[in-house]
Motif scaffolding. Structure first.
Motif, PDB file in Angstrom:
ATOM      1  N   PRO A   1       0.811  -1.235   0.000  1.00 14.89           N
ATOM      2  CA  PRO A   1       0.000   0.000   0.000  1.00 14.89           C
ATOM      3  C   PRO A   1       0.838   1.277   0.000  1.00 14.89           C
ATOM      4  CG  PRO A   1      -0.876  -1.565   1.580  1.00 14.89           C
ATOM      5  CD  PRO A   1       0.429  -2.120   1.120  1.00 14.89           C
ATOM      6  N   LEU A   2       1.923   1.301   0.785  1.00 15.55           N
ATOM      7  CA  LEU A   2       2.757   2.507   0.855  1.00 15.55           C
ATOM      8  C   LEU A   2       3.587   2.672  -0.412  1.00 15.55           C
ATOM      9  CD1 LEU A   2       3.882   2.265   4.592  1.00 15.55           C
ATOM     10  CD2 LEU A   2       2.076   3.679   3.612  1.00 15.55           C
ATOM     11  N   PHE A   3       4.014   1.570  -1.006  1.00 18.50           N
ATOM     12  CA  PHE A   3       4.727   1.602  -2.284  1.00 18.50           C
ATOM     13  C   PHE A   3       3.813   2.194  -3.361  1.00 18.50           C
ATOM     14  CE2 PHE A   3       6.911  -0.080  -6.003  1.00 18.50           C
ATOM     15  CZ  PHE A   3       8.246  -0.078  -5.622  1.00 18.50           C
ATOM     16  N   TYR A   4       2.583   1.714  -3.402  1.00 19.20           N
ATOM     17  CA  TYR A   4       1.547   2.209  -4.330  1.00 19.20           C
ATOM     18  C   TYR A   4       1.342   3.708  -4.138  1.00 19.20           C
ATOM     19  CZ  TYR A   4      -3.256   2.319  -6.391  1.00 19.20           C
ATOM     20  OH  TYR A   4      -4.386   2.593  -7.131  1.00 19.20           O
ATOM     21  N   LEU A   5       1.235   4.144  -2.878  1.00 16.67           N
ATOM     22  CA  LEU A   5       0.971   5.556  -2.575  1.00 16.67           C
ATOM     23  C   LEU A   5       2.069   6.462  -3.120  1.00 16.67           C
ATOM     24  CD1 LEU A   5      -0.475   7.018   0.648  1.00 16.67           C
ATOM     25  CD2 LEU A   5       1.760   7.857  -0.066  1.00 16.67           C
ATOM     26  N   GLU A   6       3.324   6.078  -2.915  1.00 12.69           N
ATOM     27  CA  GLU A   6       4.426   6.924  -3.378  1.00 12.69           C
ATOM     28  C   GLU A   6       4.495   6.973  -4.905  1.00 12.69           C
ATOM     29  OE1 GLU A   6       8.227   6.418  -1.599  1.00 12.69           O
ATOM     30  OE2 GLU A   6       7.525   7.047   0.387  1.00 12.69           O
ATOM     31  N   LEU A   7       4.242   5.842  -5.563  1.00 14.49           N
ATOM     32  CA  LEU A   7       4.235   5.842  -7.028  1.00 14.49           C
ATOM     33  C   LEU A   7       3.116   6.743  -7.556  1.00 14.49           C
ATOM     34  CD1 LEU A   7       4.929   2.144  -8.133  1.00 14.49           C
ATOM     35  CD2 LEU A   7       6.541   3.987  -7.660  1.00 14.49           C
ATOM     36  N   ALA A   8       1.963   6.701  -6.911  1.00 12.24           N
ATOM     37  CA  ALA A   8       0.825   7.520  -7.348  1.00 12.24           C
ATOM     38  C   ALA A   8       1.135   9.010  -7.222  1.00 12.24           C
ATOM     39  CB  ALA A   8      -0.421   7.172  -6.535  1.00 12.24           C
ATOM     40  N   ILE A   9       1.748   9.403  -6.116  1.00 14.39           N
ATOM     41  CA  ILE A   9       2.082  10.815  -5.896  1.00 14.39           C
ATOM     42  C   ILE A   9       3.076  11.302  -6.943  1.00 14.39           C
ATOM     43  CG2 ILE A   9       3.278  12.395  -4.322  1.00 14.39           C
ATOM     44  CD1 ILE A   9       2.041  10.700  -2.030  1.00 14.39           C
ATOM     45  N   GLY A  10       4.132  10.520  -7.176  1.00 16.57           N
ATOM     46  CA  GLY A  10       5.140  10.931  -8.153  1.00 16.57           C
ATOM     47  C   GLY A  10       4.579  11.036  -9.554  1.00 16.57           C
TER      48      GLY A  10
ATOM     49  N   ASN B   1       7.200   8.811 -15.390  1.00 21.49           N
ATOM     50  CA  ASN B   1       6.242   7.952 -16.099  1.00 21.49           C
ATOM     51  C   ASN B   1       5.308   8.773 -16.974  1.00 21.49           C
ATOM     52  OD1 ASN B   1       6.953   5.379 -15.204  1.00 21.49           O
ATOM     53  ND2 ASN B   1       5.721   5.541 -13.342  1.00 21.49           N
ATOM     54  N   GLN B   2       4.698   8.119 -17.955  1.00 22.90           N
ATOM     55  CA  GLN B   2       3.593   8.735 -18.680  1.00 22.90           C
ATOM     56  C   GLN B   2       2.410   8.863 -17.725  1.00 22.90           C
ATOM     57  OE1 GLN B   2       2.742   6.594 -22.275  1.00 22.90           O
ATOM     58  NE2 GLN B   2       4.753   7.015 -23.179  1.00 22.90           N
ATOM     59  N   TYR B   3       1.573   9.848 -17.954  1.00 20.79           N
ATOM     60  CA  TYR B   3       0.522  10.189 -16.996  1.00 20.79           C
ATOM     61  C   TYR B   3      -0.453   9.034 -16.756  1.00 20.79           C
ATOM     62  CZ  TYR B   3      -3.104  12.845 -14.603  1.00 20.79           C
ATOM     63  OH  TYR B   3      -4.021  13.290 -13.679  1.00 20.79           O
ATOM     64  N   ASN B   4      -0.717   8.240 -17.781  1.00 18.61           N
ATOM     65  CA  ASN B   4      -1.689   7.151 -17.652  1.00 18.61           C
ATOM     66  C   ASN B   4      -1.046   5.773 -17.470  1.00 18.61           C
ATOM     67  OD1 ASN B   4      -3.227   9.166 -19.976  1.00 18.61           O
ATOM     68  ND2 ASN B   4      -4.274   8.685 -18.038  1.00 18.61           N
ATOM     69  N   ASN B   5       0.222   5.770 -17.067  1.00 17.93           N
ATOM     70  CA  ASN B   5       0.920   4.499 -16.816  1.00 17.93           C
ATOM     71  C   ASN B   5       0.235   3.725 -15.680  1.00 17.93           C
ATOM     72  OD1 ASN B   5       3.344   2.656 -16.767  1.00 17.93           O
ATOM     73  ND2 ASN B   5       3.502   3.555 -14.710  1.00 17.93           N
ATOM     74  N   ASN B   6       0.154   2.399 -15.814  1.00 15.71           N
ATOM     75  CA  ASN B   6      -0.522   1.563 -14.809  1.00 15.71           C
ATOM     76  C   ASN B   6       0.421   1.260 -13.639  1.00 15.71           C
ATOM     77  OD1 ASN B   6      -2.036  -0.232 -13.322  1.00 15.71           O
ATOM     78  ND2 ASN B   6      -2.610  -1.518 -15.060  1.00 15.71           N
ATOM     79  N   PHE B   7       0.588   2.233 -12.756  1.00 19.16           N
ATOM     80  CA  PHE B   7       1.501   2.071 -11.624  1.00 19.16           C
ATOM     81  C   PHE B   7       0.948   1.106 -10.577  1.00 19.16           C
ATOM     82  CE2 PHE B   7      -1.231   5.679 -10.716  1.00 19.16           C
ATOM     83  CZ  PHE B   7      -1.693   5.394  -9.439  1.00 19.16           C
ATOM     84  N   GLU B   8      -0.379   0.892 -10.566  1.00 20.35           N
ATOM     85  CA  GLU B   8      -0.967  -0.028  -9.588  1.00 20.35           C
ATOM     86  C   GLU B   8      -0.427  -1.441  -9.791  1.00 20.35           C
ATOM     87  OE1 GLU B   8      -5.316  -0.076  -8.103  1.00 20.35           O
ATOM     88  OE2 GLU B   8      -5.268  -1.552  -9.737  1.00 20.35           O
ATOM     89  N   ARG B   9      -0.470  -1.898 -11.026  1.00 18.38           N
ATOM     90  CA  ARG B   9       0.052  -3.226 -11.342  1.00 18.38           C
ATOM     91  C   ARG B   9       1.553  -3.292 -11.084  1.00 18.38           C
ATOM     92  NH1 ARG B   9      -1.335  -4.726 -17.208  1.00 18.38           N
ATOM     93  NH2 ARG B   9       0.243  -3.124 -17.597  1.00 18.38           N
ATOM     94  N   GLN B  10       2.265  -2.207 -11.417  1.00 17.37           N
ATOM     95  CA  GLN B  10       3.716  -2.186 -11.231  1.00 17.37           C
ATOM     96  C   GLN B  10       4.102  -2.218  -9.753  1.00 17.37           C
ATOM     97  OE1 GLN B  10       4.316   1.399 -13.440  1.00 17.37           O
ATOM     98  NE2 GLN B  10       4.677   0.349 -15.384  1.00 17.37           N
ATOM     99  N   ALA B  11       3.307  -1.557  -8.897  1.00 17.54           N
ATOM    100  CA  ALA B  11       3.589  -1.560  -7.454  1.00 17.54           C
ATOM    101  C   ALA B  11       3.509  -2.986  -6.913  1.00 17.54           C
ATOM    102  CB  ALA B  11       2.594  -0.664  -6.723  1.00 17.54           C
ATOM    103  N   ILE B  12       2.506  -3.727  -7.348  1.00 17.83           N
ATOM    104  CA  ILE B  12       2.331  -5.114  -6.891  1.00 17.83           C
ATOM    105  C   ILE B  12       3.461  -5.985  -7.423  1.00 17.83           C
ATOM    106  CG2 ILE B  12       0.839  -7.148  -7.002  1.00 17.83           C
ATOM    107  CD1 ILE B  12      -1.555  -5.176  -7.246  1.00 17.83           C
ATOM    108  N   ILE B  13       3.800  -5.814  -8.712  1.00 19.58           N
ATOM    109  CA  ILE B  13       4.850  -6.625  -9.339  1.00 19.58           C
ATOM    110  C   ILE B  13       6.191  -6.409  -8.642  1.00 19.58           C
ATOM    111  CG2 ILE B  13       6.250  -6.898 -11.438  1.00 19.58           C
ATOM    112  CD1 ILE B  13       3.690  -6.361 -13.063  1.00 19.58           C
ATOM    113  N   VAL B  14       6.581  -5.142  -8.469  1.00 18.97           N
ATOM    114  CA  VAL B  14       7.891  -4.836  -7.875  1.00 18.97           C
ATOM    115  C   VAL B  14       7.956  -5.319  -6.424  1.00 18.97           C
ATOM    116  CG1 VAL B  14       9.494  -3.000  -7.211  1.00 18.97           C
ATOM    117  CG2 VAL B  14       8.311  -2.881  -9.412  1.00 18.97           C
ATOM    118  N   SER B  15       6.873  -5.129  -5.665  1.00 16.72           N
ATOM    119  CA  SER B  15       6.856  -5.562  -4.267  1.00 16.72           C
ATOM    120  C   SER B  15       7.016  -7.072  -4.154  1.00 16.72           C
ATOM    121  CB  SER B  15       5.548  -5.134  -3.588  1.00 16.72           C
ATOM    122  OG  SER B  15       5.412  -3.726  -3.592  1.00 16.72           O
ATOM    123  N   LEU B  16       6.322  -7.806  -5.024  1.00 19.46           N
ATOM    124  CA  LEU B  16       6.420  -9.272  -4.999  1.00 19.46           C
ATOM    125  C   LEU B  16       7.802  -9.748  -5.452  1.00 19.46           C
ATOM    126  CD1 LEU B  16       2.895 -10.318  -6.364  1.00 19.46           C
ATOM    127  CD2 LEU B  16       3.707 -10.377  -3.998  1.00 19.46           C
TER     128      LEU B  16
END
Length: 592
Positions: free
Chosen positions: A59-68, A268-283
């Motif tokens: 969740p915190l990884f996702y949050l920081e990616l979203a803000i950036g 990143n591009q504005y519409n990049n799917n960071f949600e999926r990337q946050a899960i992938i990188v964390s795992l």
């Protein structure tokens, strides 16, 4: 939040994922996680670890990616855009990243040092050097071990305490210079350079780990180590420290709070799917920790078995010489039975050698937990010397350490440079020059770590430079987003980027679970600090050939306080500055 101006971008989402993997997967995966597994019940530690991954890490990884990605600025600019009073959160991240950069690259310098020394017919840490009379080994090496001697004396030329200092270690200074030159070349053109480098820094360590795994499981006794790892001690789950260490490991392993993730995702591009990337990188990050632990425990098993069998051989030789036993009568398999038999049958004779009889215990060897530089540069080095073709395995291992360290440095330096570039006053400076100035500045300050007392300062920075401050920074981040900016508003921003709002899981984690966990960690850290009394460090005792616990002197304690306060105070001081500045009608914007 408003969409930012056009800026450099990653060539593809794959580059961004690899950059995050290269940054997050670092030395802690190799030398911290296996230690925690060893300390907290082997496979049983995976239960709190994986639980904390989903309650706190992702969740915190996702949050920081979203803000950036939304703000398209570095940490200072991103938080200032959310609220002028929050610019200090980003500034605190930059200060903490600066502290990390100062001491982290010295580890890469050590990796270079060991890598260069691996190209020898005999590894220099495999045997003790001879004393002046050329008849016996040096006393310091004899009472310690060859690997300890090489690390503490040849590599560090360490002083007996933090008060005793001396000149710069020329070899270490040159290795540190090389590490910073490599760092500069990797980031010279910003994401355009970094995006190409991460294809190598993010993938090659996995090749080496796989090769080491294949070699590791074939080593004599490797199965003992792997079995020890996967045998859970469920009683450890009742120990609060197990859960706290699991939460802390997830937090620091993902690199939260440094501003690196915000900086990376701002490209990143504005519409990049960071949600999926946050899960992938964390795992990937957590999977790497488990994978590296299997490799480490295979090596542990080999080293422990060799030490155990050497102990049995010494015991066997002692019994044969004392009781005139034939070689074929006593073996490794029955030597412990002979100890009991001889002690019972010949108590007087046995009493004369009782002080020489060692206790040989394989489980004890396996449970001897070592972390950090002790694991990376002493335990692994000792294990490598016992392998056939030890030079090859040494080169592979230290090259892998170097890539892991350099990959993390890319994120650490980007966390400093990206916010600086966002200031108008630096917009006219070329990227190459700005990056060079930052690297030279860090190099010059980092030379202090190459002095005889440098390792003690390294320990101080490692223990106090980025622990409390990171917990504090990320707590402010998640509380700000959830309760000041607002989860509803934040969800709309995410929907604007992804096309759908975050689901209930993310909202529950941001709004309640993650902040509560962070508060608990902060309280635990403060209580531990207070209960611990005067801060201590491990000082090398040349006569004993081992490190001894020593209290920091007054100036050391003051410096520790400055390390903590200097970053944390950025938050209230910047808020106060913004308040005073807003009261002046002539205040103008700082950011583009």
């Amino acid at each position: 939040m408003e969409k930012g101006a056009a800026r450099a971008e990653w060539d593809s989402p794959v580059q961004f994922i690899l950059a995050c993997v290269s940054y997050a997967v670092g030395l802690g995966n190799v030398w911290r996680f296996p230690y925690l597994c060893q300390m907290h019940g082997g496979g049983g530690f995976l239960i709190p670890y994986l639980l904390m991954l989903f309650l706190e890490g992702v969740p915190l990884f996702y949050l920081e990616l979203a803000i950036g990605q939304k703000m398209r600025q570095g940490s200072i600019g991103a938080w200032t855009a959310i609220s002028p009073y929050l610019g200090g959160v980003g500034l605190a991240s930059v200060v903490t990243s600066l502290y990390l950069c100062l001491y982290y690259n010295i580890i890469n310098g050590w990796s270079f040092w060991y890598l260069f020394h691996s190209f020898q017919a005999v590894l220099p840490w495999s045997t003790c050097p001879l004393s002046a009379n050329r008849t016996e080994p040096l006393e310091e090496c004899r009472v310690a071990t060859p690997t300890q001697y090489f690390f503490y004396r040849e590599t560090l030329n360490i002083s007996p305490n933090i008060e005793t200092n001396g000149g710069i270690h020329t070899g270490q200074a040159l290795c540190l210079l090389l590490a910073w030159v490599m760092t500069y070349l990797f980031i010279v053109n910003g994401v355009k350079s970094t995006g190409k480098v991460v294809y190598f820094t993010a993938t090659f360590p996995y090749i080496v780990l796989t090769v080491y795994l294949i070699r590791g499981v074939t080593l004599h006794g490797a199965v003992n180590g792997i079995t020890y790892m996967f045998t859970p001690k469920m009683e450890e789950l009742a120990n609060p420290s197990t859960w706290i260490n699991a939460a802390t490991q997830i937090f620091f392993s993902l690199g939260l709070g440094f501003g690196s993730l915000i900086a990376f995702s701002s490209y990143n591009q504005y519409n990049n799917n960071f949600e999926r990337q946050a899960i992938i990188v964390s795992l990937i990050n957590s999977g790497t920790s488990i994978f590296a632990s299997i490799v480490t425990f295979a090596v542990y098993g080999f080293k422990a078995t060799v030490n155990y069998e050497n102990c049995l051989d010494r015991l066997r030789l002692l019994l044969m010489n004392t009781f005139n036993l034939a070689e074929d009568v006593i073996s490794q398999d029955n030597v412990l039975d002979w100890v009991e038999k001889l002690n019972t049958s010949y108590p007087l004779e046995f009493a004369q050698i009782a002080d020489k009889v060692e206790t040989c215990d394989l489980t004890k060897e396996l449970s001897t937990a070592v972390e950090g530089t002790g694991l990376a540069f002493i335990v692994y080095s000792e294990a490598i010397t016992n392998m056939p073709l030890s030079q090859l395995w040494s080169v592979l291992y230290f090259f892998m350490l170097l890539l892991l360290g350099m990959g993390s440095m890319l994120g650490n330096v980007t966390a400093i440079i990206t916010p600086i570039k966002d200031f108008k006053m630096f917009s006219g400076i070329s990227e190459e020059l700005l990056n060079g100035v930052v690297c030279i500045f860090c190099l010059l300050l980092g030379l202090g770590f190459t002095t005889p007392s440098g390792n003690y300062w390294f320990t101080m920075f490692n223990d106090y430079g980025a622990t409390f401050s990171l917990l504090f920074i990320v707590l402010i981040e998640v509380v700000t987003v959830s309760y000041i900016y607002g989860i509803k508003r934040f969800s709309k921003d995410i929907e604007d980027m992804l096309g759908h709002p975050p689901n209930w899981y993310w909202k529950i984690m941001w709004g309640g679970v993650s902040p509560l966990l962070l508060i608990a960690l902060l309280i635990f850290y403060i209580i531990n600090y207070i209960r611990g009394g005067t801060p201590t460090y491990q000082a090398w005792n040349q006569e004993l050939g081992q490190a001894v616990v020593t209290e920091y002197p007054v100036f050391g304690q003051v410096f520790i306080a400055l390390l903590i306060v200097s970053s944390v105070s950025c938050v209230p001081m910047t808020a106060l500055y913004a308040y005073c500045r807003r009261r002046r009608p002539s205040a103008t914007a700082v950011y583009t």
